[in-house]
Design a protein around this motif. Sequence first.
Motif, PDB file in Angstrom:
ATOM      1  N   ARG A  35      12.552   0.118   6.292  1.00 54.65           N
ATOM      2  CA  ARG A  35      12.249   0.370   4.880  1.00 54.65           C
ATOM      3  C   ARG A  35      11.786   1.809   4.769  1.00 54.65           C
ATOM      4  NH1 ARG A  35      10.785  -4.549   2.182  1.00 54.65           N
ATOM      5  NH2 ARG A  35      11.075  -3.261   0.333  1.00 54.65           N
ATOM      6  N   ARG A  37      11.299   5.622   2.014  1.00 59.80           N
ATOM      7  CA  ARG A  37      11.681   6.481   0.888  1.00 59.80           C
ATOM      8  C   ARG A  37      12.987   7.193   1.210  1.00 59.80           C
ATOM      9  NH1 ARG A  37       8.701   4.067  -2.980  1.00 59.80           N
ATOM     10  NH2 ARG A  37       6.480   4.135  -2.526  1.00 59.80           N
ATOM     11  N   ALA A  97       7.574   8.617   4.381  1.00 59.22           N
ATOM     12  CA  ALA A  97       7.011   7.266   4.351  1.00 59.22           C
ATOM     13  C   ALA A  97       8.074   6.235   4.712  1.00 59.22           C
ATOM     14  CB  ALA A  97       6.455   6.967   2.958  1.00 59.22           C
ATOM     15  N   SER A  99       8.825   2.251   7.170  1.00 54.19           N
ATOM     16  CA  SER A  99       8.351   1.136   7.987  1.00 54.19           C
ATOM     17  C   SER A  99       9.494   0.663   8.867  1.00 54.19           C
ATOM     18  CB  SER A  99       7.894  -0.014   7.070  1.00 54.19           C
ATOM     19  OG  SER A  99       7.979  -1.259   7.734  1.00 54.19           O
ATOM     20  N   VAL A 101      10.102  -2.404  11.586  1.00 56.95           N
ATOM     21  CA  VAL A 101       9.524  -3.603  12.189  1.00 56.95           C
ATOM     22  C   VAL A 101      10.609  -4.312  12.986  1.00 56.95           C
ATOM     23  CG1 VAL A 101       8.448  -5.842  11.744  1.00 56.95           C
ATOM     24  CG2 VAL A 101       7.827  -3.860  10.346  1.00 56.95           C
ATOM     25  N   ARG A 106      13.139 -12.877  15.463  1.00 55.47           N
ATOM     26  CA  ARG A 106      12.928 -13.632  14.233  1.00 55.47           C
ATOM     27  C   ARG A 106      14.185 -14.400  13.863  1.00 55.47           C
ATOM     28  NH1 ARG A 106      12.027 -10.639   8.462  1.00 55.47           N
ATOM     29  NH2 ARG A 106      14.235 -10.167   8.750  1.00 55.47           N
TER      30      ARG A 106
ATOM     31  N   GLU B 668       4.097  -8.337   8.637  1.00 57.34           N
ATOM     32  CA  GLU B 668       3.742  -7.006   9.100  1.00 57.34           C
ATOM     33  C   GLU B 668       3.663  -6.100   7.870  1.00 57.34           C
ATOM     34  OE1 GLU B 668       3.787  -6.839  12.701  1.00 57.34           O
ATOM     35  OE2 GLU B 668       4.523  -4.843  13.237  1.00 57.34           O
ATOM     36  N   VAL B 670       3.204  -2.438   6.696  1.00 54.50           N
ATOM     37  CA  VAL B 670       3.372  -1.141   7.358  1.00 54.50           C
ATOM     38  C   VAL B 670       3.552  -0.039   6.316  1.00 54.50           C
ATOM     39  CG1 VAL B 670       4.733   0.178   9.039  1.00 54.50           C
ATOM     40  CG2 VAL B 670       4.500  -2.303   9.296  1.00 54.50           C
ATOM     41  N   ARG B 672       1.951   4.280   5.194  1.00 55.15           N
ATOM     42  CA  ARG B 672       0.713   5.066   5.221  1.00 55.15           C
ATOM     43  C   ARG B 672      -0.312   4.564   4.208  1.00 55.15           C
ATOM     44  NH1 ARG B 672       4.023  10.406   3.922  1.00 55.15           N
ATOM     45  NH2 ARG B 672       4.708   9.967   1.809  1.00 55.15           N
ATOM     46  N   GLU B 737       4.975  -8.743  -2.559  1.00 53.74           N
ATOM     47  CA  GLU B 737       6.086  -7.988  -3.144  1.00 53.74           C
ATOM     48  C   GLU B 737       5.909  -7.856  -4.650  1.00 53.74           C
ATOM     49  OE1 GLU B 737       8.467  -6.215  -2.107  1.00 53.74           O
ATOM     50  OE2 GLU B 737       8.700  -6.727   0.003  1.00 53.74           O
ATOM     51  N   PRO B 745       3.714   0.370  -7.570  1.00 53.37           N
ATOM     52  CA  PRO B 745       4.934   0.877  -6.936  1.00 53.37           C
ATOM     53  C   PRO B 745       4.734   2.235  -6.270  1.00 53.37           C
ATOM     54  CG  PRO B 745       5.061   1.045  -9.334  1.00 53.37           C
ATOM     55  CD  PRO B 745       3.829   0.265  -9.023  1.00 53.37           C
ATOM     56  N   GLU B 746       3.625   2.893  -6.577  1.00 53.92           N
ATOM     57  CA  GLU B 746       3.402   4.213  -5.982  1.00 53.92           C
ATOM     58  C   GLU B 746       2.953   4.122  -4.525  1.00 53.92           C
ATOM     59  OE1 GLU B 746       1.475   2.651  -8.041  1.00 53.92           O
ATOM     60  OE2 GLU B 746      -0.584   2.770  -7.305  1.00 53.92           O
ATOM     61  N   LEU B 747       2.544   2.950  -4.075  1.00 57.03           N
ATOM     62  CA  LEU B 747       2.043   2.840  -2.698  1.00 57.03           C
ATOM     63  C   LEU B 747       3.194   2.882  -1.699  1.00 57.03           C
ATOM     64  CD1 LEU B 747      -0.769   0.111  -2.870  1.00 57.03           C
ATOM     65  CD2 LEU B 747      -0.957   2.609  -3.067  1.00 57.03           C
ATOM     66  N   ASP B 748       2.984   3.637  -0.634  1.00 55.90           N
ATOM     67  CA  ASP B 748       3.969   3.689   0.448  1.00 55.90           C
ATOM     68  C   ASP B 748       3.638   2.606   1.463  1.00 55.90           C
ATOM     69  OD1 ASP B 748       5.600   5.762  -0.459  1.00 55.90           O
ATOM     70  OD2 ASP B 748       4.246   7.300   0.324  1.00 55.90           O
ATOM     71  N   TRP B 750       5.282  -1.374   3.056  1.00 62.92           N
ATOM     72  CA  TRP B 750       6.364  -2.355   3.052  1.00 62.92           C
ATOM     73  C   TRP B 750       5.947  -3.582   3.842  1.00 62.92           C
ATOM     74  CZ3 TRP B 750       7.126   2.896   3.431  1.00 62.92           C
ATOM     75  CH2 TRP B 750       7.895   3.485   2.403  1.00 62.92           C
ATOM     76  N   THR B 752       7.216  -7.054   5.990  1.00 66.74           N
ATOM     77  CA  THR B 752       8.309  -7.698   6.720  1.00 66.74           C
ATOM     78  C   THR B 752       7.775  -8.992   7.312  1.00 66.74           C
ATOM     79  OG1 THR B 752       9.169  -5.518   7.288  1.00 66.74           O
ATOM     80  CG2 THR B 752      10.037  -7.406   8.526  1.00 66.74           C
TER      81      THR B 752
END
Lengths: 183, 995
Positions: A35, A37, A97, A99, A101, A106, B668, B670, B672, B737, B745-748, B750, B752
């Motif tokens: 995932r 930006r 930014a 992720s 994983v 899984r 998870e 994940v 910043r 989600e 939505p501004e947060l970096d 995610w 999983t």
Amino acid sequence: MSDVIAAGRTPFEALNGLSMPGLSAAPDRTRYILRGRAGILAPVAEVLGFALPTDACRATGSDQRHALWLGPDEWLLLSPAGDRLDKALAFAIGDVAHSVVEVSHRQVGIVLDRPDAAAVLSVGCALDLDLAAFPVGMCTRTMFAKTEIVLWRTGENVFQIEVWRSFADYLWRYLVLAGAEFA
Amino acid sequence: MSGSFRTGIGGRIRRERTVRFRFDGVTYAGVEGDTLASALLANGVHLMGRSFKYHRPRGVLGAGADEPNALVEVTRGAGRTVPNVRATQVELYEGLEARSQNRWPSLALDVGAVNNLMAPFIPAGFYYKTFMWPRKAWDALYEPVIRAAAGLGHAPTAPDPDTYLNRYAHCEVLVIGAGPAGLSAALAASRGGGRVMLVDEQCEPGGSLLAEPDVRIDGLSSRDWIARTVAELQANPRVTLLSRATAFGYFAHNMIAVNERLSDHLAQPAAGAPRERLWQIRAGEVVIAAGAHERPLVFPDNDRPGILLAGAARTYLNRYGVLPGRRVVIATGHDEAYRTAIDLSRAGVEVAVIADLRPRPTGPLVEQARALGLAIRTGCAITGSRGGLRVTHARLSAILAAGKLGPPDEIACDAVLMSGGYTPSVHLFSQSRGKLRWDEALSAFLPDVSAERERSAGACRGIFALDAVLADGAAAGAAAAGIDAPPALRSTAVDADPAGVMGAVPHDRGPDARAFVDWQNDVTSKDLKLAVREGFQSVEHVKRYTTNGMATDQGKTSNINALGVLADELKRPVEKIGLTTFRMPYTPVTFGVLAGMARGDLFDPVRTTPIHGWAVENGAVFEDVSLWKRARYFPQGAEDMEAAVRRECLAVRSACGIFDASTLGKIEVVGRDAAEFMNRFYINAWTKLGVGRCRYGVLCREDGFVMDDGVVGRIAQDRFHVTTTTGGAARVLNMMEDYLQTEWPELDVWFTSTTEEWAVIALQGPKARDILSGLVEGIDLSPEALPHMALAEGHICGVPTRLFRVSFSGELGFEINVPADQGRTVWEAVWAAGQPHGLTPYGTETMHVLRAEKGFIIVGQETDGTATPDDVALSWAVGKAKPDYVGKRSLARPSMSAPDRKQLVGLLTEVPETVLQEGAQIVASRGLKAPMPVIGHVTSSYYSAVLGRSIALAMVSGGRARMGETLYSPHGAGEIAVKVVGPVFHDPEGARVNV
């Protein structure tokens, strides 16, 4: 200190050989959910050796590695067992930014490769699997009967299915039953 | 009734192929191509059932899906008995076994027919009025008696041994109905090159043309035209043609459910052959070509066996070669009945008279009948019938000026064939939420404004003339496919005036005469009038009060006549009354086909962990937790659950236990902004949680009530390993989600799901570290390096692991996360290493007892969706300095901290051996009588082996202020006394976990 290296066991063992022509377990894979930006596209392409798909529900790849578009900022990366990408990806992506994983365990891969593969899948999958609507190279998260899958068409009559491991047994049995009508 | 009513020639049957079948134990002969109804008629049998409410003897009324009377039970043995099937739709096969319904002891002599004599006392809505008091008698007496007396078939009790299939399909154009309109539509649409599906409920395509042998289309006989059209469709690989396939439901976005019957028509289906298939068809465009239903005439005693629809009689003659009788009376308000009279007359049946309600019927069909010399009485009403189990006379009266009737005249006959005209079948259109409009000239509701991408064609939109139907179908099919319509076809059909009559036929039989409107639900015009007199004005209310048009029939023959009666009674035009909504299914479908393949092993996915096989081999007893199978306990020898759990609990407290925790949800988190997200999402504070440390997290919904919990480990600055409850995993991920996408939505960051990435082996007990020490690599297990609520990454048995030092038991504990493929082998290695230390496997039941001894809650057991963190003694977990978190604002409401809220407490029974019932109520004093004020309830209750007594957790109003009080739990005739204590029963200082 243990010198045991634990052996891997897959959910397919419990199926006791239940089978159907054209249905097989995919080879072991290393899998990541990526995932991030938009800035990750270029560095990830460097690592993978090809560009991530940015068209919805499309896969890109080389012989060995594949990237499946699952969402506007979400990809499923598939590579051969042991082809670990996480460190290289983290290094290449750097400050953008993101992720990564690992989900190698899984889920498991199932391959359906038979002339009537699309029809067999239509027993449990509500999507239009006509080649015009679901061309080779298309992938999507969807449902098969009561389980979520990622469905990826790799050939006119070849579908790769990724499914969470505890649903694999159900999916496999359902596919075998679905195929009975086409025997 | 004796002699054969089979004609010598004609029809779509094969006279040379005799088919033997049994009806109510009597063996009859039919022929291949018959339905059960046509075969019985060929044997002179009209009596096929008893009516729903009054048990009146009933014959077949129609010839297809509209049949309200001839509902029979077809059986192929245990589990293969189908009640309430229309004899008109049962294809005959050798050895078919059918029974009539709703009669005892026999169809001809039915004790329940006493209901008929009781009719004055059981009018419309009778059960709303009569049986309401005393209340108790409803359950004990009225309802069982009513259900036994009024009702149709009996559902089979044996398991259904058949298999059912499912298929999803997609097409550019779906055509529903393969009559002349549908065949034309499909043919035209197929030329557009897209995928076309044509579904039809009958055993062969053709629809109404199957009863029109003499008409010629495009120079061909109707038979040849059908064959040519079907052949062209079948030759096109883009066309799918399904017969015996009923489109029974029209769902949103052009999703049509179709029930295809695969083997019910076969004498001996192959073993294991599927019985039915459910098609769920998503169509770009839909053409509804559903045809029309003939309307009966509403006249007194219009329900005797031998009285049937004129068009149905013509179908029996022309399609099945069966005569409805030897001497018939035709009663009509519509031209089509003349076709029946003409065809029957040519087949040698004596047409005693055609009684036409209309004063001056004209047109080619009327002229043809006149030319044949048939007796026609115009301006003539049928006002009754006579006969017992079969009609013997029709009662006719001339309609004089000013609505008066002339003297009655009884005409001997063995069948009365009636027609009030045709009602377009708008069932599917109505199901699609399309809007109807009233057409005064046709006395019909017609499709008007579409809600879906569909169009109707042919008779179902009021177009009846065959040339026009063919053209309309072709135009609709072409338009649906986006191409130009093909040239029109010409036929030799003689057209009828489409206008008919509706409502009740005038009569002079007094107020007690019963003229049936809805045969299946036994509703008469009198019932409808009564409903209006009692104040019901809305058609929806009248429907429910009288039951007109309800149930499996959905008003196919009755709706328009009922509206006619209502319009007269309410003195309002029909369009001001409106029509009830049509319900799916169009005709009944089996439960089997709806369940489809979801039965037995495939009813639901059964999720098992990587360690499941070991648990099976070691004798675990399993329980279902959401879709998971979890080991509940591991009995040894003859142990029951209680004994096994006591042993397992003591083993954990004294040595060590091993537990499969793989089903715990794992996410998870994940990015910043991971810590910032966690801070906003969970009630706890996270920013100061160090890497390599764990914290027990609590999640509230926006309303401030506890929703989930679990241990969260910080793997890296930007990576959290979040665990959730087993059942809450998907819910928590969805909520994460939801908040991220809609609120932040501004947060970096995610998320999983990693639930299935890791197998989780919990090792709990004082010996846990000793067992582990020989297996791990790169991890220092010492309490200094890895204290309680810490985690480390390293290897175990050569496999990478995330090792959490956590405890849900109050003992020294580890949770070993390893990649799922290696879960079982690592488990076995730990198991082997634990043997010298008395390692014992335990299940969820022991896990529950262990945590209850420590006062740890289980979300969903202590909480019920109305418990705040403080209610369950978790206010310590709240990050009080945080500016916000999900639920914070709700928790600030005064009522959320009211002192009388139910709070978590421990309960100790006075008698240590007494184990309270989970869910039992708690009251403040002895000797109360119900209803009594309840102040709380028991949420968890166990026998604690380590404490040698019972323990319980409870939610009690103002519980924390009641420490030491004695409360009571009502039990049987008395109550159990309990003392309120703190919720931590064992090792309250927590010394055992910090070793």
